[in-house]
Each structure stands twice: as C-alpha cells, then as structure tokens.
Design a protein around this motif. Structure first.
Motif, mmCIF file in Angstrom:
data_model
loop_
_atom_site.group_PDB
_atom_site.id
_atom_site.type_symbol
_atom_site.label_atom_id
_atom_site.label_comp_id
_atom_site.label_asym_id
_atom_site.label_seq_id
_atom_site.Cartn_x
_atom_site.Cartn_y
_atom_site.Cartn_z
ATOM 1 N N VAL A 63 -2.495 39.776 -16.792
ATOM 2 C CA VAL A 63 -2.433 39.477 -15.360
ATOM 3 C C VAL A 63 -2.768 38.032 -15.033
ATOM 4 O O VAL A 63 -2.674 37.636 -13.862
ATOM 5 N N LYS A 64 -3.133 37.232 -16.014
ATOM 6 C CA LYS A 64 -3.467 35.832 -15.764
ATOM 7 C C LYS A 64 -2.295 35.102 -15.121
ATOM 8 O O LYS A 64 -1.152 35.248 -15.538
ATOM 9 N N GLY A 65 -2.608 34.332 -14.099
ATOM 10 C CA GLY A 65 -1.587 33.596 -13.377
ATOM 11 C C GLY A 65 -0.922 34.381 -12.276
ATOM 12 O O GLY A 65 -0.195 33.796 -11.462
ATOM 13 N N ARG A 66 -1.139 35.688 -12.227
ATOM 14 C CA ARG A 66 -0.532 36.531 -11.205
ATOM 15 C C ARG A 66 -1.562 37.172 -10.278
ATOM 16 O O ARG A 66 -1.297 37.350 -9.093
ATOM 17 N N PHE A 67 -2.716 37.532 -10.820
ATOM 18 C CA PHE A 67 -3.762 38.208 -10.046
ATOM 19 C C PHE A 67 -4.930 37.260 -9.818
ATOM 20 O O PHE A 67 -5.240 36.421 -10.671
ATOM 21 N N THR A 68 -5.598 37.422 -8.686
ATOM 22 C CA THR A 68 -6.786 36.645 -8.366
ATOM 23 C C THR A 68 -7.860 37.568 -7.816
ATOM 24 O O THR A 68 -7.613 38.303 -6.859
ATOM 25 N N ILE A 69 -9.036 37.527 -8.412
ATOM 26 C CA ILE A 69 -10.164 38.299 -7.915
ATOM 27 C C ILE A 69 -11.071 37.383 -7.103
ATOM 28 O O ILE A 69 -11.273 36.215 -7.447
ATOM 29 N N SER A 70 -11.603 37.907 -6.020
ATOM 30 C CA SER A 70 -12.512 37.141 -5.180
ATOM 31 C C SER A 70 -13.508 38.091 -4.538
ATOM 32 O O SER A 70 -13.332 39.311 -4.573
ATOM 33 N N ARG A 71 -14.541 37.524 -3.950
ATOM 34 C CA ARG A 71 -15.531 38.363 -3.282
ATOM 35 C C ARG A 71 -16.028 37.691 -2.021
ATOM 36 O O ARG A 71 -16.066 36.457 -1.913
ATOM 37 N N ASP A 72 -16.405 38.516 -1.065
ATOM 38 C CA ASP A 72 -16.991 38.059 0.179
ATOM 39 C C ASP A 72 -18.290 38.829 0.336
ATOM 40 O O ASP A 72 -18.293 39.977 0.783
ATOM 41 N N ASN A 73 -19.381 38.209 -0.064
ATOM 42 C CA ASN A 73 -20.662 38.910 -0.058
ATOM 43 C C ASN A 73 -21.117 39.275 1.355
ATOM 44 O O ASN A 73 -21.820 40.270 1.540
#
Length: 115
Positions: A63-73
């Motif tokens: 999934v590298k280059g296609r998916f992005t994980i992020s968080r909003d604490n």
C-alpha cells in the motif's frame, strides 16, 4: 472500556478512493499506537499501516504510495486515506489500538473494490 468503531467502508471502482475512520470512545487516545489491518476472503489478516503516539508511520509494501494513515488526537480518531484502490484491496479493514498491556480491536468495516 475502550471501544474502537470503524466507518467509511463501501463499494468503489478500481482507481477510486475511500477514507476510513476509527473513533475511540476512550479518553486516553493520544497515548496509543494506532493501526489498520485487513483480512480478505480466504486470506490471513495482514498489517496495512500504523501510526505511533508520536506520529511515526509505517506501511505495508503493498500500500506504500497509495494509502496514508493519520491521526487527530483532539477528535480521538485515526484515518486511513486510500487512493488508487485495486481489487486486491478488497477486505474487511480493522482498527487496532495498542498501549502495553492493552490491545484493542474494532469490529471492522468492509471495503469492496470492483474491477
């Protein structure tokens, strides 16, 4: 108890995008490492992406280059932005939260990518 609830799954065409969300009912979300796993029909559960409490990220090669994980604490939420989706991405996606000795799982959300 901490409860993780995934949302955002659905049916999309190949090449399309989806954003998954995982909301934590707990009050100590910022202390947890968070991740996404997936399980396709007839396949073992596999790691997709993770983000630590201090925002370091890691991705499966697929999934590298296609998916992005992020968080909003502030919102107790972790996201998985999925672009350029492929039929091979079809799976139930599970949210995971970890902080020793606790390990929590959501019930999953289904992503189906049509060819």
């Amino acid at each position: 108890q901490v409860q993780l609830v995934e949302s955002g799954g659905g049916l999309v065409q190949a090449g399309g995008s989806l954003r998954l969300s995982c909301a934590d009912s707990g009050r100590i979300f910022s202390l947890y490492d968070m991740g996404w796993f997936r399980q396709a029909p007839g396949k073992e559960r596999e790691f997709v992406a993770a983000i630590t409490w201090n925002a370091a990220t890691r991705y499966a090669d697929s999934v590298k280059g296609r998916f992005t994980i992020s968080r909003d604490n502030a919102k107790n939420t972790v996201y998985l932005q999925m672009n350029s989706l492929k039929p091979e991405d079809t799976a139930v996606y599970y949210c995971n939260g970890y902080r020793f000795p606790e390990n929590y799982w959501g019930k999953g959300t289904l992503v189906t990518v049509s060819s």
